[in-house]
Design a protein around this motif. Structure first.
Motif, PDB file in Angstrom:
ATOM      1  N   LEU A  20       0.821  -1.206   0.000  1.00 29.25           N
ATOM      2  CA  LEU A  20       0.000   0.000   0.000  1.00 29.25           C
ATOM      3  C   LEU A  20       0.860   1.264   0.000  1.00 29.25           C
ATOM      4  O   LEU A  20       0.520   2.251  -0.658  1.00 29.25           O
ATOM      5  CB  LEU A  20      -0.943   0.007   1.198  1.00 29.25           C
ATOM      6  CG  LEU A  20      -2.069  -1.035   1.152  1.00 29.25           C
ATOM      7  CD1 LEU A  20      -2.811  -1.070   2.478  1.00 29.25           C
ATOM      8  CD2 LEU A  20      -3.006  -0.772  -0.008  1.00 29.25           C
ATOM      9  N   GLY A  21       1.962   1.246   0.725  1.00 28.56           N
ATOM     10  CA  GLY A  21       2.883   2.390   0.726  1.00 28.56           C
ATOM     11  C   GLY A  21       3.466   2.634  -0.659  1.00 28.56           C
ATOM     12  O   GLY A  21       3.538   3.779  -1.120  1.00 28.56           O
TER      13      GLY A  21
ATOM     14  N   ARG B 208       0.660   4.016  -2.928  1.00 27.93           N
ATOM     15  CA  ARG B 208       0.396   5.445  -2.689  1.00 27.93           C
ATOM     16  C   ARG B 208       1.377   6.316  -3.460  1.00 27.93           C
ATOM     17  O   ARG B 208       0.981   7.292  -4.103  1.00 27.93           O
ATOM     18  CB  ARG B 208       0.502   5.767  -1.195  1.00 27.93           C
ATOM     19  CG  ARG B 208      -0.628   5.202  -0.371  1.00 27.93           C
ATOM     20  CD  ARG B 208      -0.467   5.540   1.106  1.00 27.93           C
ATOM     21  NE  ARG B 208      -0.613   6.989   1.274  1.00 27.93           N
ATOM     22  CZ  ARG B 208       0.111   7.712   2.117  1.00 27.93           C
ATOM     23  NH1 ARG B 208       1.027   7.145   2.867  1.00 27.93           N
ATOM     24  NH2 ARG B 208      -0.102   9.000   2.225  1.00 27.93           N
TER      25      ARG B 208
ATOM     26  N   ALA C  35       0.246   8.407  -6.921  1.00 29.89           N
ATOM     27  CA  ALA C  35       0.374   9.869  -6.827  1.00 29.89           C
ATOM     28  C   ALA C  35       1.254  10.381  -7.965  1.00 29.89           C
ATOM     29  O   ALA C  35       0.932  11.397  -8.607  1.00 29.89           O
ATOM     30  CB  ALA C  35       0.962  10.276  -5.474  1.00 29.89           C
TER      31      ALA C  35
ATOM     32  N   LEU D  12      -8.636   9.133  -5.781  1.00 36.08           N
ATOM     33  CA  LEU D  12      -7.284   8.988  -5.204  1.00 36.08           C
ATOM     34  C   LEU D  12      -7.196   9.470  -3.758  1.00 36.08           C
ATOM     35  O   LEU D  12      -6.602   8.775  -2.931  1.00 36.08           O
ATOM     36  CB  LEU D  12      -6.243   9.670  -6.082  1.00 36.08           C
ATOM     37  CG  LEU D  12      -5.900   8.907  -7.368  1.00 36.08           C
ATOM     38  CD1 LEU D  12      -4.984   9.731  -8.262  1.00 36.08           C
ATOM     39  CD2 LEU D  12      -5.266   7.561  -7.058  1.00 36.08           C
TER      40      LEU D  12
ATOM     41  N   ASP E 206      -6.199   6.898  -0.902  1.00 33.91           N
ATOM     42  CA  ASP E 206      -5.013   7.230  -0.110  1.00 33.91           C
ATOM     43  C   ASP E 206      -5.330   7.213   1.381  1.00 33.91           C
ATOM     44  O   ASP E 206      -4.576   6.651   2.184  1.00 33.91           O
ATOM     45  CB  ASP E 206      -4.475   8.600  -0.535  1.00 33.91           C
ATOM     46  CG  ASP E 206      -3.105   8.872   0.039  1.00 33.91           C
ATOM     47  OD1 ASP E 206      -2.154   8.139  -0.294  1.00 33.91           O
ATOM     48  OD2 ASP E 206      -2.976   9.826   0.846  1.00 33.91           O
TER      49      ASP E 206
ATOM     50  N   ALA F  55      -5.637   3.679   2.485  1.00 36.83           N
ATOM     51  CA  ALA F  55      -4.325   3.035   2.557  1.00 36.83           C
ATOM     52  C   ALA F  55      -3.607   3.430   3.848  1.00 36.83           C
ATOM     53  O   ALA F  55      -2.995   2.583   4.506  1.00 36.83           O
ATOM     54  CB  ALA F  55      -3.483   3.409   1.339  1.00 36.83           C
ATOM     55  N   VAL F  56      -3.685   4.699   4.208  1.00 38.41           N
ATOM     56  CA  VAL F  56      -3.049   5.166   5.452  1.00 38.41           C
ATOM     57  C   VAL F  56      -3.632   4.428   6.648  1.00 38.41           C
ATOM     58  O   VAL F  56      -2.896   3.982   7.537  1.00 38.41           O
ATOM     59  CB  VAL F  56      -3.192   6.700   5.603  1.00 38.41           C
ATOM     60  CG1 VAL F  56      -2.796   7.156   6.997  1.00 38.41           C
ATOM     61  CG2 VAL F  56      -2.363   7.426   4.549  1.00 38.41           C
TER      62      VAL F  56
ATOM     63  N   HIS G 178     -12.009   1.083  -4.898  1.00 37.25           N
ATOM     64  CA  HIS G 178     -11.097   0.376  -5.807  1.00 37.25           C
ATOM     65  C   HIS G 178     -11.810  -0.048  -7.083  1.00 37.25           C
ATOM     66  O   HIS G 178     -11.256   0.058  -8.175  1.00 37.25           O
ATOM     67  CB  HIS G 178     -10.468  -0.852  -5.129  1.00 37.25           C
ATOM     68  CG  HIS G 178      -9.276  -0.528  -4.317  1.00 37.25           C
ATOM     69  ND1 HIS G 178      -9.340  -0.414  -2.939  1.00 37.25           N
ATOM     70  CD2 HIS G 178      -7.997  -0.282  -4.660  1.00 37.25           C
ATOM     71  CE1 HIS G 178      -8.149  -0.117  -2.489  1.00 37.25           C
ATOM     72  NE2 HIS G 178      -7.304  -0.026  -3.506  1.00 37.25           N
TER      73      HIS G 178
END
Length: 146
Positions: free
Chosen positions: A44-45, A48, A52, A97, A101, A104-105, A119
């Protein structure tokens, strides 16, 4: 029949943009999770950062295509398929997005994340954008009788 291209910059940007979508959204996004040692937080990191960056690159392509159109046509004469791609890009930038995001965080922080269709919406939007750009790009080629 002979093919003519009046906007070579737009053609290059359109098909390079399509390549980015295929390489990142349709391949990298899900393959990274299959790599050994890539956990959900790490994947996920990476996602992101990659998405982006992709979004910024897509805006560069979109603006370059617009400038090409204006400089060649000497007026704003935009194909409806380009408008569809830009509309999707706006929705992705402003809504999808940021929402993905934020989710994901929360995942990375180990928090419980409620079910969402973001998604799915993003994937559908990418598919439609891909088709719109493909049609737009092919219409940039003009066939002439020789």
């Amino acid at each position: 029949m002979k093919s003519k291209v009046e906007q070579p910059v737009a053609v290059i940007c359109t098909f390079t943009w399509i390549g980015f979508i295929c390489a990142i959204s349709f391949m990298e996004a899900w393959l990274k999770f299959r790599a050994p040692g890539v956990t959900l937080p790490i994947g996920l990191g990476i996602g992101r950062l990659v998405f982006a960056a992709l979004n910024k690159v897509e805006w560069v392509f979109a603006v370059a295509i617009l400038i090409s159109n204006i400089s060649i046509a000497k007026k704003l004469n935009i194909n409806p398929f380009y408008i569809v791609a830009i509309a999707i890009l706006i929705v992705q930038t402003a809504w999808l997005l940021p929402g993905l995001d934020a989710r994901a965080v929360l995942h990375i922080e180990g928090k419980t994340v409620p079910h969402s269709y973001l998604h799915l919406y993003y994937a559908i939007a990418e598919g439609i954008k891909f088709i719109a750009l493909l049609i737009f790009g092919t219409k940039l080629f003009k066939l002439e009788k020789v």
